[in-house]
Design an enzyme around this catalytic site. Structure first.
Site, PDB file in Angstrom:
ATOM      1  N   GLU A 121     -51.170 -41.725  -0.434  1.00 47.64           N
ATOM      2  CA  GLU A 121     -50.272 -42.355  -0.594  1.00 47.64           C
ATOM      3  C   GLU A 121     -48.756 -42.242   0.317  1.00 47.64           C
ATOM      4  OE1 GLU A 121     -50.904 -42.805  -5.586  1.00 47.64           O
ATOM      5  OE2 GLU A 121     -49.887 -41.005  -5.041  1.00 47.64           O
TER       6      GLU A 121
ATOM      7  N   HIS B 261     -45.886 -34.979  -4.281  1.00 49.46           N
ATOM      8  CA  HIS B 261     -46.197 -36.288  -4.131  1.00 49.46           C
ATOM      9  C   HIS B 261     -44.917 -36.648  -3.688  1.00 49.46           C
ATOM     10  CE1 HIS B 261     -49.857 -35.798  -6.579  1.00 49.46           C
ATOM     11  NE2 HIS B 261     -49.078 -34.735  -7.273  1.00 49.46           N
TER      12      HIS B 261
ATOM     13  N   HIS C 181     -48.544 -38.378   1.318  1.00 43.84           N
ATOM     14  CA  HIS C 181     -49.360 -37.104   0.458  1.00 43.84           C
ATOM     15  C   HIS C 181     -50.785 -37.632  -0.137  1.00 43.84           C
ATOM     16  CE1 HIS C 181     -47.544 -39.206  -2.813  1.00 43.84           C
ATOM     17  NE2 HIS C 181     -48.528 -38.750  -3.569  1.00 43.84           N
TER      18      HIS C 181
ATOM     19  N   ASP D 236     -53.478 -37.359  -3.343  1.00 42.40           N
ATOM     20  CA  ASP D 236     -53.515 -36.845  -4.712  1.00 42.40           C
ATOM     21  C   ASP D 236     -55.159 -36.462  -4.865  1.00 42.40           C
ATOM     22  OD1 ASP D 236     -51.252 -38.169  -5.284  1.00 42.40           O
ATOM     23  OD2 ASP D 236     -51.986 -39.911  -6.514  1.00 42.40           O
TER      24      ASP D 236
ATOM     25  N   HIS E  77     -55.034 -44.535 -11.165  1.00 42.66           N
ATOM     26  CA  HIS E  77     -55.229 -43.301 -10.657  1.00 42.66           C
ATOM     27  C   HIS E  77     -56.369 -42.597 -11.319  1.00 42.66           C
ATOM     28  CE1 HIS E  77     -51.181 -43.052  -8.894  1.00 42.66           C
ATOM     29  NE2 HIS E  77     -51.675 -41.991  -8.463  1.00 42.66           N
TER      30      HIS E  77
ATOM     31  N   TRP F 266     -40.291 -40.140  -7.080  1.00 43.62           N
ATOM     32  CA  TRP F 266     -40.313 -40.588  -8.363  1.00 43.62           C
ATOM     33  C   TRP F 266     -39.019 -40.124  -9.081  1.00 43.62           C
ATOM     34  CZ3 TRP F 266     -43.298 -44.036  -9.624  1.00 43.62           C
ATOM     35  CH2 TRP F 266     -44.313 -44.497  -8.890  1.00 43.62           C
TER      36      TRP F 266
ATOM     37  N   HIS G 231     -54.523 -34.220 -10.237  1.00 44.65           N
ATOM     38  CA  HIS G 231     -53.425 -34.768 -10.774  1.00 44.65           C
ATOM     39  C   HIS G 231     -53.552 -35.477 -12.120  1.00 44.65           C
ATOM     40  CE1 HIS G 231     -49.473 -36.904  -9.903  1.00 44.65           C
ATOM     41  NE2 HIS G 231     -50.386 -37.970  -9.403  1.00 44.65           N
TER      42      HIS G 231
HETATM   43 ZN    ZN Z   1     -49.476 -38.883  -5.772  1.00 45.48          ZN
END
Ligand code: ZN
Length: 175
Positions: free
Chosen positions: A139, A40, A44, A46, A127, A14, A50
């Site tokens: 993810e 992340h 991974h 979540d 999310h 990201w 998060h």
């Molecule tokens: Zn994530």
């Protein structure tokens, strides 16, 4: 079949996340690697935390959420693949985010776990919808060599106390 993304220095991340650094140091008698990356990164899991400060940490996610029977399906065919209550679904997304409608549909069906082959399942609303309903999100899977169908999933996020997510190793076993 290993469906984890290899962790490598400088791998995709990201924009807000730090660069992935994996540095080996030579000691007198051995070599020791130090990792620096967001939780992340790559494959991974979540955790509710998060998006929800008082939500469960990744270490509190039940093992059965990411271990057990799973089905690999095409995300664009979601409405027709008839998701079942308690099911673990792994989506080949073609790089597309899940829509808010799709997330609500999955929650209505009572899906246990959603895995995707992209770095993110979707936007903030997706999310929130999934995590607030207790759907566990995986993810960054690599499903490129995987056929649609039924498998046994074994995905183990690192036990990082109270963390909002954790890198995981994920494998599929043919049934
Ligand atoms: Zn994530």
């Amino acid at each position: 079949m290993d469906v984890s993304t290899p962790l490598t220095g400088g791998m995709p991340r990201w924009p807000d996340d730090p660069e992935v650094r994996i540095e080996a140091q030579e000691h007198a008698a051995c070599r020791v690697t130090t990792l620096s990356m967001s939780a992340h990164t790559g494959t991974h899991v979540d955790a509710p935390r998060h998006y929800f400060p008082s939500g469960a940490g990744v270490d509190e996610i039940p093992l059965e959420a990411t271990i057990g029977r799973a089905r690999v399906v095409a995300a664009r065919l979601l409405p027709t693949c008839d998701p079942q209550c308690g099911e673990r679904l792994l989506l080949k997304t073609g790089g597309d985010d899940l829509t808010a409608d799709a997330a609500r549909f999955l929650v209505e069906r009572g899906v246990r776990t959603i895995g995707v082959d992209s770095l993110s399942v979707g936007g903030d609303d997706v999310h929130r919808t999934l995590l607030s309903a207790g759907v566990v999100i995986i993810e960054g899977l690599d499903l490129s060599a995987i056929e649609f169908g039924e498998y046994d999933l074994i995905c183990l996020p690192l036990k990082i106390a109270g963390a909002d997510g954790a890198p995981a190793r994920a494998i599929l076993r043919a049934r």
